[in-house]
Write an enzyme that holds these catalytic residues in place. Structure first.
Site, mmCIF file in Angstrom:
data_model
loop_
_atom_site.group_PDB
_atom_site.id
_atom_site.type_symbol
_atom_site.label_atom_id
_atom_site.label_comp_id
_atom_site.label_asym_id
_atom_site.label_seq_id
_atom_site.Cartn_x
_atom_site.Cartn_y
_atom_site.Cartn_z
ATOM 1 N N ASN A 7 27.692 15.094 78.268
ATOM 2 C CA ASN A 7 28.097 14.596 76.951
ATOM 3 C C ASN A 7 28.539 15.818 76.149
ATOM 4 O OD1 ASN A 7 28.412 13.473 74.469
ATOM 5 N ND2 ASN A 7 26.351 12.603 74.334
ATOM 6 N N ARG A 91 30.642 11.231 79.170
ATOM 7 C CA ARG A 91 30.766 10.359 78.009
ATOM 8 C C ARG A 91 32.074 10.713 77.295
ATOM 9 N NH1 ARG A 91 26.498 9.550 73.077
ATOM 10 N NH2 ARG A 91 27.546 7.722 72.261
ATOM 11 N N HIS A 180 29.353 3.096 70.426
ATOM 12 C CA HIS A 180 28.026 2.902 71.053
ATOM 13 C C HIS A 180 28.111 1.917 72.226
ATOM 14 C CE1 HIS A 180 25.981 3.787 66.908
ATOM 15 N NE2 HIS A 180 26.029 4.895 67.618
ATOM 16 N N ARG A 239 26.330 7.669 56.818
ATOM 17 C CA ARG A 239 27.604 6.950 56.657
ATOM 18 C C ARG A 239 27.402 5.721 55.774
ATOM 19 N NH1 ARG A 239 28.143 6.799 62.761
ATOM 20 N NH2 ARG A 239 29.016 8.824 63.314
ATOM 21 N N GLU A 382 21.718 5.729 77.590
ATOM 22 C CA GLU A 382 23.160 5.873 77.810
ATOM 23 C C GLU A 382 23.452 6.742 79.029
ATOM 24 O OE1 GLU A 382 25.225 5.983 73.625
ATOM 25 O OE2 GLU A 382 23.155 6.610 73.441
#
Ligand code: AMP
Length: 395
Positions: A7, A91, A180, A239, A382
């Site tokens: 990643n 990823r 996601h 956010r 993940e």
């Protein structure tokens, strides 16, 4: 069969080596401050002592070179040679409209990742650097790209289009993509196993520092809360999620801010941090709220309320629902947030069981026996999902 999962971020790189025979993590770690003074590798082999290597790491290639060298190091390593790595799973943030599944990397795939630089300007260039470094350092091994957007590509235009002039979609591909995706896919598959149903109808709540919801009908995503970028949807750590878009020119004019300044403010200074002024970390907020901090309480209440509203809206997209799943840092660990979200869903006959809900980070059904819809805690993974896709595509 060992899979290296990478990643790669703009100045950091996370990795895991997973033995897919038993899904055991053989080693994991993190390269920090790539190209910045003070770079280092944190390396965590499963059965040996953790180490930290401080050295200059000017580029992603050098970062991966150091990871590979450490993996086969006689003292600290876990492999006798790099031949023990079968393939590499990467990823990748954005696959645009091109990919609804993971794919073995070739020149065409790299072109699509490059074409999506404008949609994922921070992540896609770094993701591609990671892939190119692996190609150079381990020639002949297959690299698989696992896109964060892919799982959501099954959405219908009615859910992915914005009500803007159609030409912006045609010219710039402005639409909802969702993110996601690897987590939503992993959790939906795991929930299917837990519920003993092949293709259940699910609402997945990925609640962490970044948060998103997805509606998954018979195994396929039909709606999700993040949009063209990860900014849309829920109230998140830093956010803002959904706001009236007219606020952007209004604040811009009042505060004399550029689009770039406003983008940074909405991504980094808003959300529960912006409201509370305390922290973006939910543990800090829960503590502050308990101690009577009213803005911390307001931030948490706004977070919970937005999740409830989205779940309520997604309910209307199904004839029936088998489960609502909670995952990621907050979803897996915050007993209080799950309790409050469930409270807000009682109109639908949803009931949480307080004792079952007293759990953190473990696959558990936390709803009461007479709840109309099952509530599940499903820790996301993940890296394992990326490794599984990599095995599937390279076996
Ligand atoms: P993630 O982005 O998935 O790593 O999630 C990070 C968020 O999970 C942070 O805001 C943490 O505060 C939150 N988190 C982790 N553990 C807990 C906990 N025990 N209770 C509440 N929030 C938690």
């Amino acid at each position: 069969m060992n899979i290296l999962v990478i990643n790669s971020g703009s100045s950091s790189l996370k990795f895991q080596v997973i033995n897919m025979a038993n899904e055991e993590i053989l080693a994991k770690g993190l390269v920090e401050r790539i190209g910045i003074e003070g770079s280092r590798l944190k390396f965590e082999p499963a059965d040996k002592e953790k180490i930290v290597i401080d050295q200059d790491i000017p580029s992603h290639k050098e970062a991966i070179e150091l990871v590979l060298k450490t993996l086969v190091d006689e003292k600290h390593g876990i492999l006798s040679s790099l031949d023990e790595i079968t393939a590499i799973g990467h990823r990748v943030l954005h696959g645009g409209e091109k990919y609804s599944e993971s794919i073995v990397v070739d020149e065409d795939v790299k072109k699509v990742i490059r074409d999506c630089f404008v949609l994922g300007p921070l992540h896609n260039p770094a993701n591609l650097l990671g892939i190119e470094a692996c190609e150079e350092l381990m020639p002949g091994k297959k690299n698989v790209a696992v896109f964060d957007t892919a799982f959501h590509q099954t959405m219908d235009p009615v859910n992915y289009m914005y009500a803007l002039p159609y030409e912006y979609y045609e010219k710039y591909r402005v639409r909802r993509y969702g993110f996601h995706g690897t987590s939503h896919k992993y959790v939906s598959k795991r929930a299917a196993e837990i519920l003993g149903k092949d293709k259940p109808n699910l609402i997945i709540c990925h609640l962490g520092n970044g948060s998103s919801l997805s509606a998954v009908k018979e195994g396929k995503c039909i709606d999700t809360s993040m949009g063209l970028t990860p900014l849309e949807g829920l109230v998140m750590g830093t956010r803002c999620g959904d706001i009236d878009p007219a606020i952007i020119p209004f604040i811009g004019e009042k505060e004399n801010l550029s689009y770039q300044d406003i983008d940074t403010m909405m991504n980094k200074k808003s959300g529960v941090l912006g409201i509370s002024g305390v922290s973006s970390d939910f543990r800090d907020l829960e503590t502050a709220a308990e101690e009577g901090n009213e803005r911390a309480r307001l931030a948490l209440d706004m977070f919970v309320t937005r999740v409830i509203k989205y779940i309520g809206a997604y309910m209307t997209e199904f004839d029936s629902i088998d489960g609502i799943c909670f995952t990621a840092g907050v979803g897996e660990n915050s007993i209080e947030m799950r309790q409050q979200i469930a409270e807000g869903l009682k109109i639908f006959g949803v009931k949480i069981d307080e004792e079952r809900n007293n759990v953190r980070g473990k696959d558990t059904i936390v709803s009461a026996d007479d709840s109309t819809i099952k509530l599940l805690v499903v820790p996301t993974n993940e890296e394992l999902m990326i490794a599984k896709d990599t095995v599937e595509l390279t076996k």
